[in-house]
Design an enzyme around this catalytic site. Structure first.
Site, mmCIF file in Angstrom:
data_model
loop_
_atom_site.group_PDB
_atom_site.id
_atom_site.type_symbol
_atom_site.label_atom_id
_atom_site.label_comp_id
_atom_site.label_asym_id
_atom_site.label_seq_id
_atom_site.Cartn_x
_atom_site.Cartn_y
_atom_site.Cartn_z
ATOM 1 N N HIS A 42 -5.447 -4.132 -1.102
ATOM 2 C CA HIS A 42 -5.453 -3.205 -2.109
ATOM 3 C C HIS A 42 -5.367 -3.520 -3.486
ATOM 4 O O HIS A 42 -5.073 -2.892 -4.423
ATOM 5 C CB HIS A 42 -3.865 -2.107 -1.769
ATOM 6 N N LYS A 53 -12.395 -0.572 1.268
ATOM 7 C CA LYS A 53 -11.445 -0.013 -0.015
ATOM 8 C C LYS A 53 -12.237 0.192 -1.084
ATOM 9 O O LYS A 53 -12.938 1.014 -1.439
ATOM 10 C CB LYS A 53 -9.845 -0.382 0.001
ATOM 11 N N SER A 59 0.800 -1.295 -0.191
ATOM 12 C CA SER A 59 -0.032 -0.006 0.145
ATOM 13 C C SER A 59 0.907 1.356 -0.072
ATOM 14 O O SER A 59 0.298 2.291 -0.296
ATOM 15 C CB SER A 59 -1.033 0.126 1.097
#
Length: 396
Positions: free
Chosen positions: A214, A244, A186
């Site tokens: 991610h 996310k 990340s």
């Protein structure tokens, strides 16, 4: 510890953080966390959100969440193993399994909880875990909780991983061995070398654990890093977050059915923490369904990510070796990094500074997270500000 001792400890250490540019100021938003945000009445281009696909504010998700509240209420009311499992939790897990290409899935309250849950449910003091040195904090904590021996290998260094896996296997000291890696890292935006990791795992009989927080919604046309490499049948644990790219909150582990059955009876966050809310469950399900139906949002994310990368690089910023839309502007010095972020804010761009301990000392950076929801005009506005402040501070 007496209250006076505590006060001395806190004041001394907080002051030390502030003096070294390591104290993090929290900026509360007065708006939704979309492509544009409002802080202290100021409207800014938002480049710090993990809301990669813009789904956190998607009208379709908001609508199903409202309907779920009307039907089920605002909370699940219990842990999953008593009577907190609603039919919509099961539908969410079935949808995740289909999305990730696995036999089954289990959902948790957060991505952080997944790593606390899954690692310690399978690994113990008689085992060893080979962990990439740049793995997320939740992986580090999950490993500690398991009490397994943790063997760190140099970041994405396959020679180092092979040597350490060989030594661990040949030592005969451990009952089980596992290799753990982030799918997408990340802070730098680079991708794990999964094909090589799988080769080493097969050679030395390692379980393979990928935290794709991610990567899900970003790589593999949205299905994640494991799908990106076509390795769904080779990875034992696929971990992900629903907070996310999915735009909601929660996390999950996807894998073989017997693994998921084991986690349902042995993973502590599942056993001892109330299930995610009905609204969260249906909104996350809807988001995943949208990703399976169309790659439109994913395509737009990559288009915007490439556009911003090209612009920052042409201005002379050090954007590292990112292979994903995550785009760091690496400054180095912590105080200069925080000044850079502050000046960007003053000029209308929200890009948060990232410093130690989140990244190693001397590698402070402003991390940019372009999303599918940004327009070219917004990104151009940000690039104009970056050029101005970068030159002002001597960064470019």
């Amino acid at each position: 510890m007496s209250s006076e001792t505590l006060q001395t400890f806190l004041q001394t250490n907080l002051q030390d953080l502030k003096e070294h540019g390591l104290y993090n100021e929290i900026d509360p938003l007065e708006s939704a966390n979309g492509q544009m945000i409002t802080i202290n009445g100021k409207t800014l281009v938002n480049l710090s959100s993990n809301n990669y696909l813009g789904l956190a504010t998607d009208e379709r998700l908001k609508q199903v969440a409202k309907e779920a509240i009307e039907h089920y209420g605002v909370g699940a009311g219990a842990v999953r193993t008593i009577n907190g499992t609603l039919d919509i939790h099961l539908k969410l897990e079935q949808t995740i399994a289909k999305f990730k290409g696995t036999e089954a899935a289990i959902s948790y309250q957060s991505g952080f909880n997944c790593n606390m849950a899954a690692i310690s449910a399978v690994m113990d003091k008689n085992d060893a875990i080979l962990s990439d040195e740049l793995n997320h904090a939740s992986i580090i904590d999950g490993c500690r909780l398991s009490r397994a021996t943790v063997i760190r290998f140099n970041h994405s260094d396959m020679e180092d991983l092979r040597a350490k896996a060989k030594a661990a296997k040949e030592s005969g000291k451990y009952n089980k061995l596992m290799v753990i890696t982030d799918g997408v890292f990340s802070m730098d935006g680079d991708i794990a070398k999964l094909p090589e990791i799988i080769e080493i795992a097969e050679e030395f009989d390692l379980m393979v654990y990928v935290d794709d927080a991610h990567g899900s919604g970003v790589l593999g046309k949205g299905a994640g890093t494991v799908k990106h490499f076509g390795l769904q049948d080779k990875v034992d644990f696929q971990i992900g977050t629903l907070s996310k790219a999915i735009g909601v909150v929660g996390g999950y582990v996807a894998g073989r059915r017997d693994l998921i059955d084991w986690l349902k009876v042995r993973s502590r966050p599942f056993l001892f923490s109330t299930a995610v809310t009905p609204a969260d469950a249906v909104a996350a399900t809807k988001a995943i369904e949208l990703l399976m139906e169309s790659t439109e949002l994913n395509d737009r994310l990559w288009e915007n990510g490439d556009y911003l990368k090209k612009g920052l690089k042409s201005l002379g910023f050090n954007i590292g070796d990112s292979e994903t839309p995550i785009t760091p502007c690496i400054v180095g010095d912590e105080k200069l990094t925080q000044t850079f972020s502050k000046r960007l804010f003053e000029e209308g761009v929200y890009a948060k500074s990232i410093v130690f301990p989140t990244v190693p000392k001397g590698t402070g950076r402003v991390r940019n997270m372009p999303t599918a929801a940004h327009t070219k005009e917004m990104l151009d506005q940000a690039l104009t500000v970056y050029e101005k402040i970068g030159k002002e501070l001597g960064i470019i």
